[in-house]
Design a protein around this motif. Structure first.
Motif, mmCIF file in Angstrom:
data_model
loop_
_atom_site.group_PDB
_atom_site.id
_atom_site.type_symbol
_atom_site.label_atom_id
_atom_site.label_comp_id
_atom_site.label_asym_id
_atom_site.label_seq_id
_atom_site.Cartn_x
_atom_site.Cartn_y
_atom_site.Cartn_z
ATOM 1 N N ILE A 3 0.843 -1.206 0.000
ATOM 2 C CA ILE A 3 0.000 0.000 0.000
ATOM 3 C C ILE A 3 0.875 1.251 0.000
ATOM 4 C CG2 ILE A 3 -1.891 1.207 1.163
ATOM 5 C CD1 ILE A 3 -2.543 -1.412 2.591
ATOM 6 N N ASP A 113 -0.741 -2.574 -4.482
ATOM 7 C CA ASP A 113 -2.100 -3.100 -4.648
ATOM 8 C C ASP A 113 -3.127 -1.996 -4.433
ATOM 9 O OD1 ASP A 113 -1.449 -6.022 -4.899
ATOM 10 O OD2 ASP A 113 -0.496 -5.579 -2.973
ATOM 11 N N LEU A 114 -2.822 -1.128 -3.474
ATOM 12 C CA LEU A 114 -3.745 -0.038 -3.158
ATOM 13 C C LEU A 114 -2.971 1.259 -2.953
ATOM 14 C CD1 LEU A 114 -6.178 -1.656 -0.563
ATOM 15 C CD2 LEU A 114 -6.907 -0.479 -2.652
ATOM 16 N N PHE A 116 -3.825 4.987 -1.138
ATOM 17 C CA PHE A 116 -4.784 5.786 -0.378
ATOM 18 C C PHE A 116 -4.329 7.238 -0.359
ATOM 19 C CE2 PHE A 116 -5.917 2.059 2.698
ATOM 20 C CZ PHE A 116 -6.714 1.490 1.711
ATOM 21 N N HIS A 141 -10.810 3.967 -9.223
ATOM 22 C CA HIS A 141 -10.776 4.723 -7.971
ATOM 23 C C HIS A 141 -12.152 4.771 -7.337
ATOM 24 C CE1 HIS A 141 -12.311 7.821 -10.742
ATOM 25 N NE2 HIS A 141 -12.986 8.228 -9.682
ATOM 26 N N ILE A 148 -13.681 -0.330 3.791
ATOM 27 C CA ILE A 148 -13.000 -1.127 2.756
ATOM 28 C C ILE A 148 -12.878 -2.567 3.220
ATOM 29 C CG2 ILE A 148 -10.853 -1.475 1.436
ATOM 30 C CD1 ILE A 148 -10.162 1.385 1.867
ATOM 31 N N VAL A 150 -11.131 -6.075 1.569
ATOM 32 C CA VAL A 150 -10.401 -6.628 0.430
ATOM 33 C C VAL A 150 -10.645 -8.142 0.378
ATOM 34 C CG1 VAL A 150 -8.121 -6.984 -0.601
ATOM 35 C CG2 VAL A 150 -8.644 -4.831 0.560
ATOM 36 N N ALA A 155 -11.649 -4.870 -4.077
ATOM 37 C CA ALA A 155 -11.984 -4.136 -2.855
ATOM 38 C C ALA A 155 -13.472 -3.819 -2.893
ATOM 39 C CB ALA A 155 -11.163 -2.854 -2.764
ATOM 40 N N LEU A 173 -8.428 -4.442 -7.951
ATOM 41 C CA LEU A 173 -7.088 -3.959 -7.592
ATOM 42 C C LEU A 173 -6.102 -4.175 -8.751
ATOM 43 C CD1 LEU A 173 -6.754 -5.319 -3.933
ATOM 44 C CD2 LEU A 173 -7.881 -3.250 -4.757
ATOM 45 N N PRO A 174 -5.085 -3.366 -8.881
ATOM 46 C CA PRO A 174 -4.746 -2.223 -8.036
ATOM 47 C C PRO A 174 -5.726 -1.063 -8.244
ATOM 48 C CG PRO A 174 -3.247 -2.340 -9.900
ATOM 49 C CD PRO A 174 -4.090 -3.571 -9.954
ATOM 50 N N LEU A 176 -7.236 2.956 -6.340
ATOM 51 C CA LEU A 176 -6.962 4.080 -5.447
ATOM 52 C C LEU A 176 -8.241 4.475 -4.725
ATOM 53 C CD1 LEU A 176 -4.810 7.198 -6.096
ATOM 54 C CD2 LEU A 176 -7.133 7.502 -5.245
ATOM 55 N N CYS A 177 -8.141 4.683 -3.415
ATOM 56 C CA CYS A 177 -9.287 5.163 -2.643
ATOM 57 C C CYS A 177 -8.931 6.477 -1.967
ATOM 58 C CB CYS A 177 -9.668 4.165 -1.552
ATOM 59 S SG CYS A 177 -10.276 2.600 -2.196
#
Lengths: 257, 327
Positions: A3, A113-114, A116, A141, A148, A150, A155, A173-174, A176-177
């Protein structure tokens, strides 16, 4: 699960008086305290919680002046593995779009993977960096995320809409949140952890590492000014006894007592 | 000058108020610039919406397809990118809502169109866009101009431009969707309604609302007691819910409840716009805050610039006195 969390160091203005400086393009900062942007602290905490659950590497990135390293050090103390400062002094005037392009140059070669970000920075309040970065990286996104989960390579997130309504959606994924405040209960760093983090390396990258020739600014700040006063309240003055007599009188007059 | 486009926002089958605000803003700009306003409606079962919109734009561009029943930033982005590339509008107006927040930066970035967000006002002078927006917790306004380009995208804050009726007769253009395959990487699952709590703050005549200024959860009983004395219920602003001190159903503001009580007492709430939209319709507003420039004082009828922990006990004892005198 790897992350990346993007954070920003901002002046804490919610409870402070804010005044424009003589350039009219910035505020007077000497009486303000600085700290990690509020929603970014929730983004960082959410990343730490996922790391605790699934393992993996947590990297914190911030574009800011050298003082930003204090903010990054707290993130290391809380549980981040790596911290990178992008030298704001190398890039001149910034807006959400330009910040996202710089972050993209850094992140596109990293495995994750993510990603934030907080959902909004309280200083310029653009709410642009997260979504713009996702678009530049070509990943899905979701904004204003309040939950969240996963599962495998997906997600399941809750997005906060207006009036208390939530949107439940699925992203691959990958992704963005952008994280909304209140999603979790951000931890404090312990003294021991802060002492340990003091010894950790913070990588500082500038224009020699991040090419910036093709990076553009969308928004040009012309001036800051005090908002025009609308229907201004009648300010009650005097001793506390006088003020409360006046107020309770008003309430009585309006039939509220 | 090319057209101005405004995106219709709807949710669960109903057009949202921001749409009429965007169309009002768009009509005014189009009139001044001697161009046309096009409303873009992406939806499913759009007949009723077309009726509601047709007096408010010069042209109504409609794509009716099940894909657009609920908002999905990805399907909207693909569709709008296609429309923008074909029509080259000068300006695209989108609401700065949960919807626009998710859509605008990605759409504009894909097309490399300059954009800016959360604007209170938009001016066009010699094809230059200048917007007014807020910074630093709403305590300052800013004028921002956009990099020169043939097109721009701007998101407008809810409630910043009052909606007005239109007297146009829109030419209605129906189109087919350019989306051939629904994106696999983002899927809408469902809406989740807010949980109902034990107290409904929208039904109360008096709401005593507390914010960041209450400092600590341990101060809540004092404020709850004050709310009881006044005959009201306790509400709050977002930071109090984020900290877990009060449940979400007590939150006043855009992501919480909208209240219209006879009296609203704001204690230690600076007055971020997200809070203001939830309480500005109250008959009487009293605000207590230490910062004389807190935006809440622009909405309140009466203000006290002082520590709420001095004001609350003093006011409480006066109210008790008045009650006793009344017998």
């Amino acid at each position: 699960m790897d992350i990346i969390v993007c954070v920003k160091r901002v002046p804490q203005t919610a409870e402070a008086e804010v005044k424009v400086d003589s350039s009219k393009k910035d505020i007077i900062k000497d009486r303000l305290t600085f700290d990690m942007n509020e929603s970014d602290t929730y983004a960082l905490e959410e990343a730490i919680l996922l790391k605790e659950k699934y393992g993996g590497t947590l990297t914190v990135v911030s574009l800011g002046p050298v003082e930003t390293e204090d903010t990054l050090r707290i993130a290391l103390a809380k549980g981040a593995d790596h911290a990178i400062r992008i030298k704001a002094e190398d890039f001149g005037e910034l807006d959400g779009y330009k910040t996202a392009q710089i972050l993209k140059e850094l992140i596109e070669d990293v495995k994750y993977d993510l990603i934030f970000t907080g959902c909004m920075a309280t200083d310029d309040a653009y709410s642009q960096v997260g979504v713009t970065l996702a678009e530049l990286l070509g990943i899905p996104h979701a904004t204003m995320v309040t939950k969240i989960e996963v599962v495998d390579n997906k997600a399941y997130v809750h997005r906060e809409l207006e009036g208390g309504l939530l949107e439940h959606l699925e992203i691959v994924l990958p992704a963005l949140c952008t994280i909304q405040t209140g999603i979790n209960d951000p931890r404090y760093a312990s003294l021991i952890a802060i002492r340990r983090a003091a010894k950790k390396e913070i990588k500082a990258l500038g224009k020699s590492e991040i090419p910036s020739e093709n990076i553009t600014l969308n928004s040009i700040l012309e001036e800051l000014f005090t908002p025009p006063v609308g229907k201004r309240a009648e300010i009650l003055t005097g001793s506390m006894d006088e003020i409360s007599t006046k107020l309770s009188g008003i309430m009585k007059e309006k039939g509220l007592i | 000058m090319n057209d101005i486009l405004a995106l219709v926002e709807h949710r669960q089958g109903a057009i949202r108020d921001i749409t009429y605000e965007l169309l009002t803003c768009g009509r005014k700009l189009a009139e001044k610039q001697n161009t046309k306003l096009t409303a873009v409606l992406l939806g499913h079962g759009t007949d009723k919406m077309i009726e509601q919109l047709k007096s408010k734009a010069h042209r109504l561009l409609v794509i009716d397809n099940e894909l657009y029943k609920e908002f999905n930033a990805e399907t909207y982005q693909i569709t709008l990118a296609d429309i923008i590339q074909k029509q080259n509008p000068f300006l695209i107006l989108i609401g700065h809502t949960a919807f626009g927040w998710d859509l605008c930066p990605a759409l504009a970035t894909q097309l490399r169109i300059p954009f800016t967000t959360d604007c209170l006002d938009v001016e066009i002078t010699d094809s230059i866009i200048k917007v007014t927006r807020q910074m630093f917790d709403g305590k300052l306004n800013a004028h921002v101009t956009l990099r020169e380009h043939p097109s721009y995208v701007v998101t407008l804050r809810s409630g910043s431009i009052p909606a007005e009726d239109g007297n146009l007769t829109a030419e209605i253009n129906k189109m087919e969707t350019p989306v051939t395959v629904e994106p696999e990487y983002r899927k809408f699952i469902e809406y989740i309604e807010a949980a109902i709590g034990e107290v409904d703050i929208t039904k109360a005549d008096i709401v005593v609302s507390v914010g960041r200024g209450i400092k600590d959860q341990s101060n809540l009983p004092l404020l709850e007691d004050f709310a009881n004395t006044v005959g009201g219920v306790l509400g709050c602003s977002r930071p109090v819910v984020d900290a877990g001190w009060l449940p979400k159903d007590r939150q006043v503001g855009s992501s919480g409840k909208t209240v219209k009580p006879k009296l609203y007492i704001a204690l230690g709430i600076s007055g971020a716009f997200q809070h203001i939209v939830g309480m500005k319709a109250a008959d009487t507003i009293i605000a207590v805050n230490k910062d004389p420039n807190a935006p809440i004082f622009n909405e309140a009828d009466y203000g006290i610039v002082d520590d709420l922990f001095k004001v609350v006990p003093a006011l409480k004892s006066k109210i008790v006195e008045l009650r006793q005198a009344k017998g």
